[in-house]
Design a protein around this motif. Structure first.
Motif, short mmCIF file in Angstrom:
data_model
loop_
_atom_site.label_atom_id
_atom_site.label_comp_id
_atom_site.label_asym_id
_atom_site.label_seq_id
_atom_site.Cartn_x
_atom_site.Cartn_y
_atom_site.Cartn_z
N ASP A 157 -7.00 10.17 -3.10
CA ASP A 157 -5.78 9.38 -3.25
C ASP A 157 -5.89 8.00 -2.57
O ASP A 157 -5.42 7.00 -3.10
CB ASP A 157 -4.58 10.13 -2.69
CG ASP A 157 -4.16 11.29 -3.57
OD1 ASP A 157 -4.69 11.39 -4.70
OD2 ASP A 157 -3.31 12.09 -3.14
N GLU A 158 -6.53 7.96 -1.41
CA GLU A 158 -6.65 6.69 -0.69
C GLU A 158 -7.54 5.72 -1.46
O GLU A 158 -7.19 4.52 -1.60
CB GLU A 158 -7.23 6.93 0.71
CG GLU A 158 -6.28 7.55 1.71
CD GLU A 158 -6.01 9.02 1.43
OE1 GLU A 158 -6.85 9.66 0.73
OE2 GLU A 158 -4.99 9.54 1.90
N ALA A 159 -8.66 6.21 -1.96
CA ALA A 159 -9.57 5.34 -2.70
C ALA A 159 -8.93 4.85 -3.99
O ALA A 159 -9.03 3.66 -4.34
CB ALA A 159 -10.87 6.08 -3.01
N LEU A 160 -8.24 5.75 -4.70
CA LEU A 160 -7.61 5.36 -5.95
C LEU A 160 -6.46 4.37 -5.69
O LEU A 160 -6.27 3.42 -6.47
CB LEU A 160 -7.09 6.59 -6.68
CG LEU A 160 -6.58 6.35 -8.11
CD1 LEU A 160 -7.68 5.79 -8.99
CD2 LEU A 160 -6.02 7.65 -8.71
N THR A 161 -5.74 4.56 -4.61
CA THR A 161 -4.66 3.62 -4.26
C THR A 161 -5.22 2.23 -4.02
O THR A 161 -4.66 1.23 -4.48
CB THR A 161 -3.91 4.11 -3.00
OG1 THR A 161 -3.33 5.38 -3.26
CG2 THR A 161 -2.82 3.12 -2.62
N SER A 162 -6.33 2.15 -3.30
CA SER A 162 -6.95 0.85 -3.03
C SER A 162 -7.40 0.17 -4.31
O SER A 162 -7.19 -1.04 -4.49
CB SER A 162 -8.13 1.03 -2.08
OG SER A 162 -7.72 1.53 -0.83
N ILE A 163 -8.00 0.94 -5.22
CA ILE A 163 -8.43 0.38 -6.51
C ILE A 163 -7.23 -0.15 -7.29
O ILE A 163 -7.25 -1.27 -7.82
CB ILE A 163 -9.17 1.44 -7.34
CG1 ILE A 163 -10.49 1.83 -6.66
CG2 ILE A 163 -9.45 0.93 -8.75
CD1 ILE A 163 -11.18 3.02 -7.30
N MET A 164 -6.17 0.64 -7.33
CA MET A 164 -4.97 0.25 -8.08
C MET A 164 -4.35 -1.04 -7.53
O MET A 164 -3.96 -1.93 -8.29
CB MET A 164 -3.93 1.37 -8.06
CG MET A 164 -4.34 2.66 -8.76
SD MET A 164 -4.45 2.51 -10.56
CE MET A 164 -6.22 2.34 -10.75
N ILE A 165 -4.28 -1.15 -6.21
CA ILE A 165 -3.64 -2.32 -5.60
C ILE A 165 -4.47 -3.58 -5.82
O ILE A 165 -3.96 -4.61 -6.29
CB ILE A 165 -3.43 -2.08 -4.09
CG1 ILE A 165 -2.37 -1.01 -3.88
CG2 ILE A 165 -3.01 -3.37 -3.40
CD1 ILE A 165 -2.21 -0.59 -2.43
N VAL A 166 -5.74 -3.52 -5.48
CA VAL A 166 -6.59 -4.72 -5.60
C VAL A 166 -6.66 -5.18 -7.05
O VAL A 166 -6.47 -6.37 -7.34
CB VAL A 166 -8.01 -4.44 -5.05
CG1 VAL A 166 -8.94 -5.61 -5.37
CG2 VAL A 166 -7.96 -4.20 -3.55
N TYR A 190 0.83 -1.21 0.00
CA TYR A 190 0.00 0.00 0.00
C TYR A 190 0.86 1.26 0.00
O TYR A 190 0.63 2.20 -0.77
CB TYR A 190 -0.94 -0.01 1.22
CG TYR A 190 -1.85 1.19 1.28
CD1 TYR A 190 -3.08 1.18 0.63
CD2 TYR A 190 -1.47 2.35 1.97
CE1 TYR A 190 -3.92 2.29 0.67
CE2 TYR A 190 -2.30 3.45 2.01
CZ TYR A 190 -3.52 3.42 1.36
OH TYR A 190 -4.34 4.54 1.41
N ASN A 191 1.88 1.29 0.84
CA ASN A 191 2.73 2.46 0.94
C ASN A 191 3.51 2.70 -0.36
O ASN A 191 3.70 3.84 -0.79
CB ASN A 191 3.71 2.31 2.11
CG ASN A 191 3.01 2.42 3.46
OD1 ASN A 191 1.95 3.04 3.57
ND2 ASN A 191 3.58 1.80 4.48
N MET A 192 3.95 1.61 -1.00
CA MET A 192 4.70 1.74 -2.25
C MET A 192 3.84 2.38 -3.33
O MET A 192 4.29 3.27 -4.06
CB MET A 192 5.18 0.36 -2.71
CG MET A 192 5.94 0.39 -4.04
SD MET A 192 6.43 -1.25 -4.62
CE MET A 192 4.83 -1.98 -4.99
N ILE A 193 2.60 1.93 -3.46
CA ILE A 193 1.71 2.46 -4.51
C ILE A 193 1.22 3.85 -4.14
O ILE A 193 1.09 4.72 -5.01
CB ILE A 193 0.52 1.50 -4.74
CG1 ILE A 193 1.03 0.11 -5.13
CG2 ILE A 193 -0.40 2.06 -5.82
CD1 ILE A 193 1.95 0.10 -6.34
N LYS A 194 0.99 4.10 -2.85
CA LYS A 194 0.51 5.41 -2.40
C LYS A 194 1.53 6.50 -2.74
O LYS A 194 1.15 7.62 -3.12
CB LYS A 194 0.25 5.37 -0.89
CG LYS A 194 -0.21 6.71 -0.30
CD LYS A 194 -1.61 7.06 -0.78
CE LYS A 194 -2.07 8.39 -0.18
NZ LYS A 194 -2.15 8.34 1.30
N GLU A 195 2.81 6.17 -2.66
CA GLU A 195 3.85 7.14 -2.99
C GLU A 195 3.84 7.53 -4.48
O GLU A 195 4.30 8.60 -4.85
CB GLU A 195 5.23 6.57 -2.64
CG GLU A 195 5.47 6.45 -1.14
CD GLU A 195 6.82 5.82 -0.84
OE1 GLU A 195 7.54 5.47 -1.82
OE2 GLU A 195 7.16 5.65 0.35
#
Length: 407
Positions: free
Chosen positions: A86-95, A62-67
């Protein structure tokens, strides 16, 4: 990443369903639609399996993609991501990205979906959904996740294998030709000419992100492999040659036609028509060329017999498929220009075309030709023997017999 342009969505309502996911949404465009909830349920175990196998924990990923979320956001049209923080988009990108990588890994490694209780029909629909324009994720995102995994090499290889499976015909049939008779039913060359100027094809970089550069994704990898990889549908592979006895041969790469063909090609065409994607319209030109060869079911049967089409649908359905997809396309007139010109010249020589058709219809097998030649030789010998029996000059025996008769 962007939506399919309105020019392709609006005129043909039936085509709209081929641009939208059936089971699972990937990326922000269709995220949150209730009808894709089943797909969300499948994505979670795939994501968990990938992260666990990568040797990382969820927080690290999560931290890697959030950056990098700002860079990822610039890969999409602003209208696509503006409703997500940013938090919602990060979650979408990771999953979604972890689910894609694990899905491809499972599909190319002894079909491990059973271990995750994912049904076969869901696997099949998921396969089609990976190559939709509106379901794409930046390839650099996948690269970052692969690089952080202890299975980096295996996962990277699985992507290459997976895409090859969608562009390759059977390995023993990579070079096929068709004895030329289709030109008699082909649409005139003039009708296939487009008013589009040729574009230089851009070679994207896997991990370069900027507002001026289109990020690479799975659909782009599929397109590249079709144009330059195992299938190789540029006109270097497709050619027309003259053969012995006035025959012509059209050389075409083999192609598999099944239920995934229509959505795959429609989305590749939609990708080439994106307003900010400079390219040579290679796939569009290829479909337009096939459409010029296929007018009706008997054309499909001929191509199937020549092992150019590996047909898993009915001949009528395949003819309809290419005729519908090929409608109103604007191909690159430079691609296949020489092939079209050679075909047109061959067609204009009517007597050669008629001879070629006779040979194709009646002497396609060497045994048929040998049998015909044998019958022709026997007929010639019979005629010669009869002629000599009727018109042979008198010999000594004839004179002797005549004298005996007179006596």
């Amino acid at each position: 990443m962007q939506k399919v342009i309105f020019l392709l969505r609006e005129p043909v309502d039936d085509f709209r369903k081929y641009y939208e996911p059936k089971v699972v949404s990937l990326g922000p465009i269709h995220h949150g639609n209730p009808k894709y909830q089943l797909g969300e349920n499948y994505k979670l175990p795939l994501t968990y399996e990938f992260i666990e196998g990568s040797g990382k924990n969820v927080e690290d990923v999560y931290n890697m993609i959030k950056e990098k979320i700002y860079e990822l956001r610039t890969c999409f049209k602003e209208e696509v991501t503006k409703k997500y923080d940013d938090e919602a988009l990060t979650s979408i990108m990771i999953v979604d990205s972890c689910a894609i990588l694990q899905y491809i890994y499972c599909a190319t490694n002894n079909n491990k979906f059973k271990e995750l209780n994912i049904k076969t029909d869901s696997v099949a629909f998921g396969q089609q959904n990976l190559f939709l324009l509106e379901n794409q994720l930046p390839y650099c995102l996948l690269t970052w996740l692969m690089s952080s995994s202890v299975k980096k090499e295996e996962i990277s290889k699985s992507i290459e294998t997976y895409i090859d499976l969608h562009v390759k015909a059977p390995a023993d049939q990579q070079s096929n030709w068709l004895s030329w008779r289709l030109c008699q039913r082909s649409k005139p060359q003039e009708a296939q000419s487009a008013k589009e100027e040729s574009h230089d094809e851009k070679k994207p970089e896997d991990c370069t992100i900027s507002k001026a550069t289109e990020p690479v994704h799975l659909l782009d990898h599929l397109r590249t492999r079709m144009l330059h990889g195992p299938m190789y549908i540029h006109d270097g592979k497709i050619k027309f040659t003259k053969q012995f006895l006035f025959r012509g041969q059209l050389h075409l790469p083999p192609i598999v036609v099944d239920v995934s063909t229509r959505p795959k090609f429609l989305n590749l065409i939609a990708y080439e028509m994106c307003l900010d994607f400079e390219n040579d319209f290679g796939v569009t030109s290829y479909i337009s060329f096939l459409d010029s060869l296929i007018n009706e079911a008997k054309d499909v049967k001929m191509l199937t017999k020549a092992q150019i089409l590996h047909n898993f649908l009915g001949s009528d359905e395949v003819a309809k498929l290419f005729n519908e997809i090929g409608t109103d396309l604007v191909p690159n007139i430079e691609i296949y220009r020489d092939v079209r010109s050679q075909i047109q010249k061959h067609y204009k020589r009517k007597w050669l075309t008629l001879i070629a058709q006779v040979f194709h219809d009646h002497f396609s097998s060497p045994w048929t030709f040998i049998a015909f030649f044998g019958a022709l030789l026997a007929l010639a010998l019979t005629i010669t023997q009869t002629w000599y029996a009727v018109n042979s000059p008198p010999g000594p025996c004839d004179n002797f017999c005549k004298n005996l008769t007179l006596k």
